[in-house]
Design an enzyme around this catalytic site. Structure first.
Site, mmCIF file in Angstrom:
data_model
loop_
_atom_site.group_PDB
_atom_site.id
_atom_site.type_symbol
_atom_site.label_atom_id
_atom_site.label_comp_id
_atom_site.label_asym_id
_atom_site.label_seq_id
_atom_site.Cartn_x
_atom_site.Cartn_y
_atom_site.Cartn_z
ATOM 1 N N ARG A 236 0.853 -1.189 0.000
ATOM 2 C CA ARG A 236 0.000 0.000 0.000
ATOM 3 C C ARG A 236 0.887 1.238 0.000
ATOM 4 N NH1 ARG A 236 -3.576 -2.421 -1.732
ATOM 5 N NH2 ARG A 236 -5.644 -2.820 -0.894
ATOM 6 N N GLU A 265 -4.004 7.573 -4.392
ATOM 7 C CA GLU A 265 -4.357 7.055 -5.733
ATOM 8 C C GLU A 265 -5.712 7.601 -6.193
ATOM 9 O OE1 GLU A 265 -4.166 2.793 -5.471
ATOM 10 O OE2 GLU A 265 -2.068 2.840 -4.862
ATOM 11 N N HIS A 283 -1.288 0.705 -10.011
ATOM 12 C CA HIS A 283 -1.913 -0.288 -9.114
ATOM 13 C C HIS A 283 -2.501 -1.459 -9.919
ATOM 14 C CE1 HIS A 283 -3.997 -0.822 -4.931
ATOM 15 N NE2 HIS A 283 -3.796 -1.995 -5.529
HETATM 16 P P1 NAP Z 1 -1.013 -11.031 4.640
HETATM 17 O O1 NAP Z 1 -0.863 -12.486 4.348
HETATM 18 O O2 NAP Z 1 -1.915 -10.623 5.746
HETATM 19 O O3 NAP Z 1 0.441 -10.443 4.882
HETATM 20 C C1 NAP Z 1 0.681 -9.192 5.424
HETATM 21 C C2 NAP Z 1 2.032 -9.214 6.124
HETATM 22 O O4 NAP Z 1 2.296 -7.905 6.612
HETATM 23 C C3 NAP Z 1 2.076 -10.166 7.286
HETATM 24 O O5 NAP Z 1 3.127 -11.064 7.084
HETATM 25 C C4 NAP Z 1 2.345 -9.312 8.508
HETATM 26 O O6 NAP Z 1 3.370 -9.931 9.263
HETATM 27 C C5 NAP Z 1 2.852 -8.005 7.919
HETATM 28 N N1 NAP Z 1 2.392 -6.882 8.738
HETATM 29 C C6 NAP Z 1 1.128 -6.583 9.093
HETATM 30 N N2 NAP Z 1 1.121 -5.507 9.875
HETATM 31 C C7 NAP Z 1 2.393 -5.132 10.042
HETATM 32 C C8 NAP Z 1 3.035 -4.090 10.769
HETATM 33 N N3 NAP Z 1 2.324 -3.210 11.508
HETATM 34 N N4 NAP Z 1 4.383 -4.001 10.718
HETATM 35 C C9 NAP Z 1 5.098 -4.875 9.989
HETATM 36 N N5 NAP Z 1 4.545 -5.881 9.271
HETATM 37 C C10 NAP Z 1 3.217 -6.008 9.302
HETATM 38 O O7 NAP Z 1 -1.545 -10.271 3.358
HETATM 39 P P2 NAP Z 1 -1.231 -10.566 1.820
HETATM 40 O O8 NAP Z 1 -2.303 -11.414 1.251
HETATM 41 O O9 NAP Z 1 0.176 -11.010 1.688
HETATM 42 O O10 NAP Z 1 -1.409 -9.076 1.226
HETATM 43 C C11 NAP Z 1 -0.550 -8.061 1.678
HETATM 44 C C12 NAP Z 1 -0.974 -6.696 1.175
HETATM 45 O O11 NAP Z 1 -0.675 -6.566 -0.200
HETATM 46 C C13 NAP Z 1 -2.478 -6.392 1.233
HETATM 47 O O12 NAP Z 1 -2.878 -5.990 2.525
HETATM 48 C C14 NAP Z 1 -2.621 -5.280 0.216
HETATM 49 O O13 NAP Z 1 -2.457 -4.026 0.839
HETATM 50 C C15 NAP Z 1 -1.453 -5.518 -0.753
HETATM 51 N N6 NAP Z 1 -1.923 -5.924 -2.088
HETATM 52 C C16 NAP Z 1 -1.612 -5.134 -3.156
HETATM 53 C C17 NAP Z 1 -2.007 -5.512 -4.419
HETATM 54 C C18 NAP Z 1 -1.668 -4.692 -5.622
HETATM 55 O O14 NAP Z 1 -2.413 -4.720 -6.590
HETATM 56 N N7 NAP Z 1 -0.561 -3.975 -5.634
HETATM 57 C C19 NAP Z 1 -2.741 -6.678 -4.608
HETATM 58 C C20 NAP Z 1 -3.033 -7.452 -3.499
HETATM 59 C C21 NAP Z 1 -2.611 -7.064 -2.237
HETATM 60 P P3 NAP Z 1 3.317 -9.902 10.874
HETATM 61 O O15 NAP Z 1 1.933 -10.360 11.247
HETATM 62 O O16 NAP Z 1 4.394 -10.822 11.300
HETATM 63 O O17 NAP Z 1 3.591 -8.498 11.243
HETATM 64 C C1 8YV Z 2 -6.990 -4.559 -6.071
HETATM 65 C C2 8YV Z 2 -5.445 -4.875 -4.062
HETATM 66 O O1 8YV Z 2 -6.509 -3.867 -7.173
HETATM 67 O O2 8YV Z 2 -6.293 -6.919 -3.244
HETATM 68 C C3 8YV Z 2 -5.790 -5.825 -2.974
HETATM 69 O O3 8YV Z 2 -5.527 -5.489 -1.810
HETATM 70 O O4 8YV Z 2 -4.846 -3.880 -3.835
HETATM 71 C C4 8YV Z 2 -5.785 -5.190 -5.468
HETATM 72 O O5 8YV Z 2 -5.905 -6.543 -5.705
HETATM 73 C C5 8YV Z 2 -7.838 -3.655 -5.301
HETATM 74 O O6 8YV Z 2 -8.244 -4.180 -4.094
HETATM 75 C C6 8YV Z 2 -9.067 -3.292 -6.121
HETATM 76 O O7 8YV Z 2 -9.669 -2.235 -5.584
#
Ligand code: NAP
Ligand code: 8YV
Length: 324
Positions: A236, A265, A283
């Site tokens: 994020r 964004e 994104h």
């Molecule tokens: P996840 O499995 O919940 O992983 C999040 C990780 O972040 C966990 O390992 C957690 O580790 C760590 N974390 C949480 N809070 C923290 C803090 N305060 N300080 C340090 N580390 C912290 O989630 P995921 O499925 O991997 O997704 C992660 C993120 O990717 C989503 O929340 C979203 O924002 C982003 N995302 C972006 C896109 C895109 O299109 N660019 C798409 C999908 C997701 P600990 O619990 O050990 O702290």
């Molecule tokens: C999407 C994402 O683009 O899953 C997330 O956290 O950031 C992306 O997969 C977004 O959520 C769509 O609004």
């Protein structure tokens, strides 16, 4: 669900037709973001709404919206990240929140590696160079390399681990920072993000948004990363202090950045757009037809499961679901 009990739900932002059409077939759907007067729509239908299909930044799903929806039972978020939803407040009110984990993990990890390579080897810049006819004059200058890099992952969750798995295949040393050490991984753990930044030259952030991670990657972390430093962010935008990042890039106290997410964004700071030594994506981490359909299906399946009395499929930790 029988025909005369069709639950009413609102969509807070546009969803792909693949998911929206399924919702319309099963629910009475109100398109909140499309209403000329949202407050008037909520006054008119708010008392009947039992579900929310949410996504994007169109409408924040928080206490103010919950106040207008006294019969709300469930929020199904389009996205694994749900910083657009006040899930803690939902939990206090007994409203269940679901997200879309796992189905997008590999897609986002693939994109993260693509963005890393694009940033290190300057792929968009090289493409622009060829199109401008400059190859006819002289070869593109040599770039930095992935070969000598040490990577620190910020947020070793589902996507972070999939990124690490890919980095292993690239033969790179991996460390990670999070709130706690993970027993099942062999990568070096750093309780301090600054100390990890001192020891690596490449940070990949896959941490969620929200208050707890706000500006975690700040001026001090960027300084520790050093002049060969590269920051990739697919988590994020709010996790990085964007002003501090711009200053570090302008002063060349870090080398480059590859960013798929931004603080405000879809607005991207003009300073970043003007820079030739960064790679910027709008994104698109999960943005393939395949993966967005899987996300849409999971959102629909969560709502259908809930309104069939079977509970949510993928509730977030703030609203754990226990069958009564
Ligand atoms: P996840 O499995 O919940 O992983 C999040 C990780 O972040 C966990 O390992 C957690 O580790 C760590 N974390 C949480 N809070 C923290 C803090 N305060 N300080 C340090 N580390 C912290 O989630 P995921 O499925 O991997 O997704 C992660 C993120 O990717 C989503 O929340 C979203 O924002 C982003 N995302 C972006 C896109 C895109 O299109 N660019 C798409 C999908 C997701 P600990 O619990 O050990 O702290
Ligand atoms: C999407 C994402 O683009 O899953 C997330 O956290 O950031 C992306 O997969 C977004 O959520 C769509 O609004």
């Amino acid at each position: 669900m029988t025909a005369n009990e069709t639950p009413e739900i609102i969509m807070t932002g546009p969803l792909m037709a693949y998911a929206a059409d399924q919702l319309r077939a099963r629910f009475t759907v109100h398109e909140l973001w499309n209403a000329p007067d949202r407050a008037a729509m909520l006054r008119e239908i708010g008392g009947r709404v039992r579900g929310v299909a949410g996504g994007g930044a169109h409408v924040r799903i928080d206490g103010a919206l919950f106040d207008a929806l006294p019969k709300l039972e469930m929020v199904a978020n389009f996205g694994v990240g749900y910083d657009n939803v006040d899930a803690a407040e939902a939990g206090r009110r007994g409203i269940v929140v679901s997200n879309t984990p796992d189905v997008l993990t590999d897609e986002v990890a693939d994109l993260a590696l693509g963005l890393l390579l694009a940033t290190v080897r300057q792929l968009p810049q090289v493409d622009r160079y060829l199109r401008a006819g400059k190859w006819l004059e002289k070869p593109y200058p040599l770039t930095t390399s992935l070969r000598t890099r040490k990577v620190g992952i910020v947020g070793l969750g589902r996507i972070g681990k999939a990124v690490a798995h890919r980095l292993e295949a690239f033969g790179l040393p991996i460390a990670y920072h999070g709130r706690s050490r993970q027993a099942d991984v062999a990568y070096r753990y750093y309780p301090s993000l600054v100390e990890m930044a001192q020891d690596v030259d490449t940070l990949i952030s896959v941490a969620p948004g929200g208050a707890a991670t706000h500006h975690m990657i700040n001026a001090e972390v960027l300084k520790a990363l050093g002049p060969n430093g590269i920051v990739v962010n697919v988590g994020r935008g709010t996790v990085i202090d964007e002003r501090a990042l711009i200053e570090a890039l302008e002063a060349k106290t870090i080398l480059s950045a590859g960013l798929d997410v931004f603080e405000d964004e879809p607005r991207v700071p003009a300073e970043l757009i003007a820079m030739d030594h960064v790679v910027l994506l709008p994104h698109v981490g999960s943005a393939s037809v395949h993966t967005r359909e899987q996300m849409g299906q999971l959102l629909v399946d969560n709502l259908v499961s809930w309104f069939s009395g079977k509970g949510p499929l993928t509730a977030v930790p703030e609203t754990p679901w226990k069958k009564a």
